[in-house]
Write an enzyme that holds these catalytic residues in place. Structure first.
Site, PDB file in Angstrom:
ATOM      1  N   SER A  92      16.259 -24.258  -4.127  1.00  0.00           N
ATOM      2  CA  SER A  92      15.732 -25.302  -5.006  1.00  0.00           C
ATOM      3  C   SER A  92      16.223 -26.674  -4.570  1.00  0.00           C
ATOM      4  O   SER A  92      17.418 -26.894  -4.369  1.00  0.00           O
ATOM      5  CB  SER A  92      16.158 -25.047  -6.451  1.00  0.00           C
ATOM      6  OG  SER A  92      15.332 -24.106  -7.061  1.00  0.00           O
ATOM      7  N   HIS A 126      17.350 -29.191 -12.197  1.00  0.00           N
ATOM      8  CA  HIS A 126      18.161 -28.065 -12.650  1.00  0.00           C
ATOM      9  C   HIS A 126      19.324 -27.755 -11.717  1.00  0.00           C
ATOM     10  O   HIS A 126      20.254 -27.050 -12.094  1.00  0.00           O
ATOM     11  CB  HIS A 126      17.288 -26.822 -12.876  1.00  0.00           C
ATOM     12  CG  HIS A 126      16.688 -26.228 -11.649  1.00  0.00           C
ATOM     13  ND1 HIS A 126      15.398 -26.471 -11.254  1.00  0.00           N
ATOM     14  CD2 HIS A 126      17.195 -25.379 -10.739  1.00  0.00           C
ATOM     15  CE1 HIS A 126      15.131 -25.778 -10.153  1.00  0.00           C
ATOM     16  NE2 HIS A 126      16.221 -25.115  -9.819  1.00  0.00           N
ATOM     17  N   ASP A 147      11.474 -31.975 -13.252  1.00  0.00           N
ATOM     18  CA  ASP A 147      12.505 -31.233 -12.514  1.00  0.00           C
ATOM     19  C   ASP A 147      12.908 -31.953 -11.230  1.00  0.00           C
ATOM     20  O   ASP A 147      13.150 -31.333 -10.195  1.00  0.00           O
ATOM     21  CB  ASP A 147      12.043 -29.808 -12.201  1.00  0.00           C
ATOM     22  CG  ASP A 147      13.217 -28.899 -11.832  1.00  0.00           C
ATOM     23  OD1 ASP A 147      14.349 -29.185 -12.271  1.00  0.00           O
ATOM     24  OD2 ASP A 147      13.001 -27.910 -11.099  1.00  0.00           O
TER      25      ASP A 147
END
Length: 401
Positions: free
Chosen positions: A248, A141, A171
């Site tokens: 992230s 993402h 992911d």
């Protein structure tokens, strides 16, 4: 009313910017799936750089004093291999779409200049260097919907990165930059983690590079459903390491400074809960992405649930089943035209073994299926109404959305 179309656009833009400024990091860096929007990114705050000796038995406050500990040692070793990733993408302009309404056009006039149909969104995430020749790992993402990104190293050097592959199912994504002799991380082992062990996270929250925090491993083998992202195929590591938008894709480390996971998200409705993708999963996906540019995931087409007396009653009522066991792994549903359907599995079956290996949780089944290859035949032993039966199920490829 004497408002012009242009004035209206300005007012709407201010409203959009005002409401979106604080949320952009999470909106851009998270997938569009509504469930995943409930998650935010992970991060940490970094101590000064010390020239430190190797830690003694992983203990804090060793011979160099209070400022010299295993955290500082790990950060000094790994920090140079953690990067900031800046990504941009074009998205639809909601103001432009709203003003396509013929009533609004007629009200404000047709002679106004058109509003651009697209606008640019920018977001920041983290990543880490796997190889000295510029192979990087991050979250899918973070780099979604873009082919190139800007990669900034801790020493200030900046490179244009090519997105070499993205796997939304786990992911995980990989990026390649043109460089040599780069600092790299050292991969560890997440298979034998025990709740209570130290966990160190490094990332770039809010643009603050190489920020570090420490916590513990809170739990392992959290299923995608438990985390709130049932469309993912990951058994997450749970940690209480502090979190902020922008982390992230950064590494989760053990006390020895080895990468044991990829920080990915936390639940927005909980405090002190962070999640990471186990490094074995991330490294395997990264290798396939660098080699083939894509990943095929084995797929059976069953919905599972771990039984308890309360859960049993709920499943029976919701699915019109007659499960008698209070423990085990129940198949709640079987998708039409799926490998499981063709193999003979039915709702209400209780999974006992996969390829001869006893299983007690749905997370174990998911791991065994995910570790196989598309096309493999899996022997699924089930208890069906008190009778033990084994079905041969040939896995298919996880369907594309």
């Amino acid at each position: 009313m004497n408002l012009s179309l242009k004035q209206l656009a300005i007012y709407l833009s201010l409203l959009t910017i005002g409401s979106g400024a604080g949320l952009f990091g999470s909106r851009y860096l998270l997938p569009q799936n509504n469930l995943f929007r409930r998650l935010k990114n992970v991060t940490m705050a970094s101590p000064p750089e010390y020239v430190v000796p190797n830690p003694v038995n992983g203990s804090m406050g060793t011979a160099g004093g209070d400022n010299v500990n295993f955290i500082a040692t790990a950060v000094q070793r790994v920090g140079p291999a953690v990067v900031r990733i800046n990504a941009t993408r074009k998205v639809a302009n909601p103001i432009s779409d709203a003003l396509k309404n013929p009533l609004l056009r007629r009200f404000f006039g047709e002679d106004e200049q058109p509003i651009p149909q697209e606008r640019i969104e920018r977001g920041t995430g983290s990543g880490f260097i796997l190889s000295a020749n510029g192979e990087l790992l991050t979250n899918a993402h973070v780099v979604a919907d873009t082919d190139t990104v800007q990669v900034t190293l801790k020493d200030g050097r900046t490179f244009e990165g090519r997105v070499a592959g993205v796997d939304a199912v786990t992911d995980v994504a990989v990026v390649k930059i043109r460089a040599n002799d780069l600092p790299t991380v050292r991969l560890g082992n997440s298979q034998n983690l025990i709740p209570g062990q130290w966990a160190i996270a490094i990332g770039n929250p809010l643009g603050l590079d190489n920020t570090v925090t420490i916590g513990i491993i809170s739990a392992t083998d959290r299923t995608s459903a438990q985390v709130g992202v049932p469309d993912k195929r990951v058994s997450f590591i749970q940690t209480d390491a502090a979190i902020n938008p922008g982390n992230s894709g950064g590494p989760l480390l053990n006390a020895q400074g080895e990468v044991i996971g990829v920080n990915t998200a936390i639940r927005a409705d909980a405090q002190g809960l962070g999640f990471a993708i186990p490094i074995e999963t991330a490294a395997r996906i990264a290798s396939e992405l660098f080699t083939k540019g894509r990943v095929e995931h084995p797929f059976l087409g069953i919905e599972m649930a771990d039984l308890s007396p309360t859960k049993k009653q709920q499943i029976n009522q919701e699915n019109q089943l007659n499960i008698q066991q209070d423990a085990g792994i129940a198949i709640k549903g079987v998708l039409d035209d799926s490998p499981a359907k063709r193999g003979g599995l039915l709702p209400g079956d209780i999974i006992q073994k996969v390829n001869g290996k006893a299983v007690k949780t749905s997370a174990q089944v998911q791991k065994l299926v995910e570790s196989s290859s598309v096309g493999d035949i899996l022997a699924i032993e089930v208890n069906r109404s008190g009778k033990i039966q084994t079905f041969k199920v040939q896995s298919g490829a996880y369907p594309k959305k």
